[in-house]
Design a protein around this motif. Structure first.
Motif, PDB file in Angstrom:
ATOM      1  N   VAL A  26      -7.411   0.410  -0.453  1.00 12.29           N
ATOM      2  CA  VAL A  26      -7.588   1.451   0.558  1.00 12.29           C
ATOM      3  C   VAL A  26      -6.317   2.285   0.541  1.00 12.29           C
ATOM      4  CG1 VAL A  26      -7.624   1.911   3.034  1.00 12.29           C
ATOM      5  CG2 VAL A  26      -9.194   0.237   2.067  1.00 12.29           C
ATOM      6  N   ALA A  27      -6.451   3.603   0.504  1.00 10.78           N
ATOM      7  CA  ALA A  27      -5.288   4.483   0.464  1.00 10.78           C
ATOM      8  C   ALA A  27      -5.512   5.675   1.381  1.00 10.78           C
ATOM      9  CB  ALA A  27      -5.012   4.967  -0.954  1.00 10.78           C
ATOM     10  N   GLY A  28      -4.426   6.155   1.972  1.00 10.05           N
ATOM     11  CA  GLY A  28      -4.530   7.307   2.845  1.00 10.05           C
ATOM     12  C   GLY A  28      -3.162   7.821   3.248  1.00 10.05           C
ATOM     13  N   PRO A  29      -3.134   8.885   4.024  1.00  4.80           N
ATOM     14  CA  PRO A  29      -1.863   9.463   4.475  1.00  4.80           C
ATOM     15  C   PRO A  29      -1.068   8.454   5.294  1.00  4.80           C
ATOM     16  CG  PRO A  29      -3.708  10.940   4.918  1.00  4.80           C
ATOM     17  CD  PRO A  29      -4.301   9.625   4.545  1.00  4.80           C
ATOM     18  N   SER A  30       0.252   8.459   5.107  1.00  7.08           N
ATOM     19  CA  SER A  30       1.102   7.534   5.859  1.00  7.08           C
ATOM     20  C   SER A  30       1.040   7.807   7.363  1.00  7.08           C
ATOM     21  CB  SER A  30       2.551   7.650   5.372  1.00  7.08           C
ATOM     22  OG  SER A  30       3.018   8.989   5.466  1.00  7.08           O
ATOM     23  N   SER A  31       0.648   9.019   7.738  1.00  9.40           N
ATOM     24  CA  SER A  31       0.521   9.351   9.159  1.00  9.40           C
ATOM     25  C   SER A  31      -0.624   8.595   9.816  1.00  9.40           C
ATOM     26  CB  SER A  31       0.308  10.864   9.327  1.00  9.40           C
ATOM     27  OG  SER A  31      -0.850  11.299   8.618  1.00  9.40           O
ATOM     28  N   ARG A  32      -1.608   8.150   9.005  1.00  4.74           N
ATOM     29  CA  ARG A  32      -2.722   7.365   9.542  1.00  4.74           C
ATOM     30  C   ARG A  32      -2.598   5.884   9.210  1.00  4.74           C
ATOM     31  NH1 ARG A  32      -6.555  11.467   7.999  1.00  4.74           N
ATOM     32  NH2 ARG A  32      -7.184  10.176   6.237  1.00  4.74           N
ATOM     33  N   LEU A  33      -2.192   5.588   7.979  1.00  3.85           N
ATOM     34  CA  LEU A  33      -2.022   4.191   7.594  1.00  3.85           C
ATOM     35  C   LEU A  33      -0.631   3.731   8.032  1.00  3.85           C
ATOM     36  CD1 LEU A  33      -3.700   3.722   4.092  1.00  3.85           C
ATOM     37  CD2 LEU A  33      -4.287   2.611   6.238  1.00  3.85           C
ATOM     38  N   THR A  34      -0.436   3.684   9.312  1.00  2.00           N
ATOM     39  CA  THR A  34       0.843   3.326   9.910  1.00  2.00           C
ATOM     40  C   THR A  34       1.029   1.804   9.875  1.00  2.00           C
ATOM     41  OG1 THR A  34      -0.293   3.430  12.040  1.00  2.00           O
ATOM     42  CG2 THR A  34       0.981   5.361  11.373  1.00  2.00           C
ATOM     43  N   PRO A  35       2.260   1.329  10.036  1.00  2.03           N
ATOM     44  CA  PRO A  35       2.532  -0.112   9.957  1.00  2.03           C
ATOM     45  C   PRO A  35       1.648  -0.978  10.848  1.00  2.03           C
ATOM     46  CG  PRO A  35       4.589   1.087   9.902  1.00  2.03           C
ATOM     47  CD  PRO A  35       3.512   2.110  10.155  1.00  2.03           C
TER      48      PRO A  35
ATOM     49  N   TRP B 100      -2.298  -9.768  -1.084  1.00  4.70           N
ATOM     50  CA  TRP B 100      -2.478  -8.314  -1.144  1.00  4.70           C
ATOM     51  C   TRP B 100      -1.133  -7.628  -1.370  1.00  4.70           C
ATOM     52  CZ3 TRP B 100       0.089  -5.723   2.852  1.00  4.70           C
ATOM     53  CH2 TRP B 100       0.386  -6.482   3.989  1.00  4.70           C
ATOM     54  N   ALA B 101      -1.208  -6.416  -1.913  1.00  3.30           N
ATOM     55  CA  ALA B 101      -0.011  -5.630  -2.227  1.00  3.30           C
ATOM     56  C   ALA B 101      -0.043  -4.325  -1.458  1.00  3.30           C
ATOM     57  CB  ALA B 101       0.055  -5.339  -3.729  1.00  3.30           C
ATOM     58  N   ILE B 102       1.135  -3.749  -1.294  1.00  4.14           N
ATOM     59  CA  ILE B 102       1.223  -2.468  -0.601  1.00  4.14           C
ATOM     60  C   ILE B 102       2.163  -1.533  -1.355  1.00  4.14           C
ATOM     61  CG2 ILE B 102       3.127  -3.226   0.886  1.00  4.14           C
ATOM     62  CD1 ILE B 102       1.792  -1.516   3.135  1.00  4.14           C
ATOM     63  N   SER B 103       1.817  -0.278  -1.355  1.00  2.00           N
ATOM     64  CA  SER B 103       2.661   0.773  -1.928  1.00  2.00           C
ATOM     65  C   SER B 103       2.967   1.763  -0.816  1.00  2.00           C
ATOM     66  CB  SER B 103       1.944   1.481  -3.082  1.00  2.00           C
ATOM     67  OG  SER B 103       2.701   2.579  -3.542  1.00  2.00           O
ATOM     68  N   LEU B 104       4.227   1.807  -0.412  1.00  2.00           N
ATOM     69  CA  LEU B 104       4.659   2.692   0.670  1.00  2.00           C
ATOM     70  C   LEU B 104       5.274   3.951   0.082  1.00  2.00           C
ATOM     71  CD1 LEU B 104       6.270  -0.040   2.938  1.00  2.00           C
ATOM     72  CD2 LEU B 104       4.117   1.152   3.379  1.00  2.00           C
ATOM     73  N   GLU B 105       4.428   4.926  -0.211  1.00  2.27           N
ATOM     74  CA  GLU B 105       4.858   6.211  -0.763  1.00  2.27           C
ATOM     75  C   GLU B 105       5.601   6.051  -2.097  1.00  2.27           C
ATOM     76  OE1 GLU B 105       6.222   9.239   2.015  1.00  2.27           O
ATOM     77  OE2 GLU B 105       6.115   7.764   3.639  1.00  2.27           O
ATOM     78  N   GLU B 106       5.327   4.973  -2.825  1.00  2.00           N
ATOM     79  CA  GLU B 106       5.983   4.748  -4.111  1.00  2.00           C
ATOM     80  C   GLU B 106       5.333   5.572  -5.219  1.00  2.00           C
ATOM     81  OE1 GLU B 106       6.606   0.458  -4.937  1.00  2.00           O
ATOM     82  OE2 GLU B 106       6.030   0.200  -2.832  1.00  2.00           O
ATOM     83  N   ALA B 107       4.008   5.582  -5.235  1.00  2.00           N
ATOM     84  CA  ALA B 107       3.295   6.313  -6.277  1.00  2.00           C
ATOM     85  C   ALA B 107       3.188   7.794  -5.953  1.00  2.00           C
ATOM     86  CB  ALA B 107       1.895   5.719  -6.475  1.00  2.00           C
TER      87      ALA B 107
ATOM     88  N   PRO C  21       4.269  10.695  -2.669  1.00  2.00           N
ATOM     89  CA  PRO C  21       4.885  10.938  -1.360  1.00  2.00           C
ATOM     90  C   PRO C  21       3.821  11.112  -0.279  1.00  2.00           C
ATOM     91  CG  PRO C  21       5.906  12.308  -3.038  1.00  2.00           C
ATOM     92  CD  PRO C  21       4.697  11.683  -3.674  1.00  2.00           C
ATOM     93  N   GLY C  22       4.057  10.461   0.854  1.00  2.00           N
ATOM     94  CA  GLY C  22       3.148  10.621   1.980  1.00  2.00           C
ATOM     95  C   GLY C  22       1.888   9.785   1.910  1.00  2.00           C
ATOM     96  N   VAL C  23       1.780   8.911   0.905  1.00  2.00           N
ATOM     97  CA  VAL C  23       0.559   8.116   0.727  1.00  2.00           C
ATOM     98  C   VAL C  23       0.889   6.628   0.765  1.00  2.00           C
ATOM     99  CG1 VAL C  23      -1.343   7.527  -0.828  1.00  2.00           C
ATOM    100  CG2 VAL C  23      -0.563   9.898  -0.625  1.00  2.00           C
ATOM    101  N   VAL C  24       0.100   5.894   1.532  1.00  2.00           N
ATOM    102  CA  VAL C  24       0.213   4.441   1.607  1.00  2.00           C
ATOM    103  C   VAL C  24      -1.066   3.833   1.038  1.00  2.00           C
ATOM    104  CG1 VAL C  24       0.339   2.448   3.153  1.00  2.00           C
ATOM    105  CG2 VAL C  24       1.734   4.476   3.609  1.00  2.00           C
ATOM    106  N   ALA C  25      -0.924   2.782   0.247  1.00  2.00           N
ATOM    107  CA  ALA C  25      -2.089   2.104  -0.326  1.00  2.00           C
ATOM    108  C   ALA C  25      -1.926   0.601  -0.191  1.00  2.00           C
ATOM    109  CB  ALA C  25      -2.271   2.482  -1.792  1.00  2.00           C
ATOM    110  N   ILE C  26      -3.028  -0.066   0.071  1.00  2.00           N
ATOM    111  CA  ILE C  26      -3.066  -1.522   0.178  1.00  2.00           C
ATOM    112  C   ILE C  26      -4.165  -2.014  -0.749  1.00  2.00           C
ATOM    113  CG2 ILE C  26      -3.536  -3.478   1.702  1.00  2.00           C
ATOM    114  CD1 ILE C  26      -2.428  -1.761   4.007  1.00  2.00           C
ATOM    115  N   ALA C  27      -3.843  -3.000  -1.595  1.00  2.00           N
ATOM    116  CA  ALA C  27      -4.799  -3.458  -2.609  1.00  2.00           C
ATOM    117  C   ALA C  27      -4.801  -4.977  -2.716  1.00  2.00           C
ATOM    118  CB  ALA C  27      -4.453  -2.855  -3.965  1.00  2.00           C
ATOM    119  N   ALA C  28      -5.914  -5.493  -3.213  1.00  2.00           N
ATOM    120  CA  ALA C  28      -6.046  -6.936  -3.458  1.00  2.00           C
ATOM    121  C   ALA C  28      -6.702  -7.140  -4.813  1.00  2.00           C
ATOM    122  CB  ALA C  28      -6.878  -7.597  -2.360  1.00  2.00           C
TER     123      ALA C  28
END
Length: 259
Positions: free
Chosen positions: A219-228, A188-195, A197-204
């Motif tokens: 799955v994508a959502g605000p970084s405030s919810r999709l925390t580490p 799986w891959a992750i984008s930490l506000e790369e695409a 600002p403020g958005v985290v996405a995890i994909a497979a």
């Protein structure tokens, strides 16, 4: 014969450009972006206007796509029955993650969004525009897809997509290769506000039995919810969903064949 092919290719290039931009463009912009003489670009858009693919705004004189392409795309997608087969699985992931779920399919050497489900029930909702083209080098979906390819091809495609050294691009080739290697290893891959600002996405990647990637799910959502602390759990759910979609993919072919 070559002249005809060139004309057809240029017409499609105009259509793809207007589709990617999703806005009106001046004739000069079209010519510049496609490296055409202005007179040649004018012939292209005039022809496309005559057959109903492009229209010119009467006030500004700018050009944009008509809805013909979108309508045909929806007809084709409906005929494939792909979303019908996959929708329940996407709904399940959206309900479990309570975030936005999106699916893209491989088209040539790129990805195209075809479905999304909003799982957030309250609070801040991430709801991006359903722009068809997926930025490969900076999105989780793009990196998930590229990780399934030969490294040389993956880097070539990523560079062509947005260019090394440019803002929001591949950046260092060496670092990007490390990301793809890690993505391939864990699945799986992750984008930490790369695409965005403020958005985290995890994909497979969605793969068939032979390992061929046919799409991606995320799955994508605000970084405030999709925390580490949620990344591993969400990644597990996304990977499981991708596996289910890979198993269902041949089913839509059997449905289309009536078997």
């Amino acid at each position: 014969m070559r002249v005809v092919n060139s004309l057809v290719e240029r017409c499609f290039a105009v259509i793809e450009l207007l589709a990617n931009e999703a806005s009106t463009l001046r004739l000069g912009e079209i010519a510049e972006k496609l490296d055409l003489q202005k007179s040649a670009a004018h012939r292209m858009v005039t022809t496309l206007c005559e057959i109903g693919w492009v229209e010119q705004e009467p006030v500004t004189g700018f050009y944009k796509l008509t809805l013909r392409l979108a309508i045909l795309g929806q007809r084709f997608l409906s005929a494939t029955r792909l979303t019908d087969v996959c929708q329940p699985v996407l709904d399940e992931l959206a309900g479990e993650s309570a975030e936005l779920v999106r699916m893209a399919v491989v088209q040539g050497e790129t990805l195209t969004w075809i479905a999304q489900v909003q799982g957030a029930r309250n609070g801040l909702k991430y709801q991006p525009e359903m722009v068809a083209r997926v930025r490969l080098a900076i999105t989780a979906n793009g990196k998930a897809y590229l990780s399934t390819l030969n490294p040389t091809d993956a880097i070539r495609i990523a560079i062509n997509d947005c260019g090394v050294g440019e803002e929001r691009s591949v950046g260092s080739v060496e670092e990007f290769m490390k990301q793809l290697k890690l993505t391939k290893k864990r699945g799986w891959a992750i984008s930490l506000e790369e695409a965005e600002p403020g958005v985290v996405a995890i994909a497979a990647p969605i793969t068939l039995g032979d390992g061929q990637a046919v799409g991606t799910v995320s799955v994508a959502g605000p970084s405030s919810r999709l925390t580490p602390d949620r990344h591993e759990k969400v990644a597990s759910s996304v990977s499981s969903t991708a596996a289910k979609l890979g198993e269902l993919w041949p089913l839509r072919q059997r449905l289309n064949n009536g078997t």
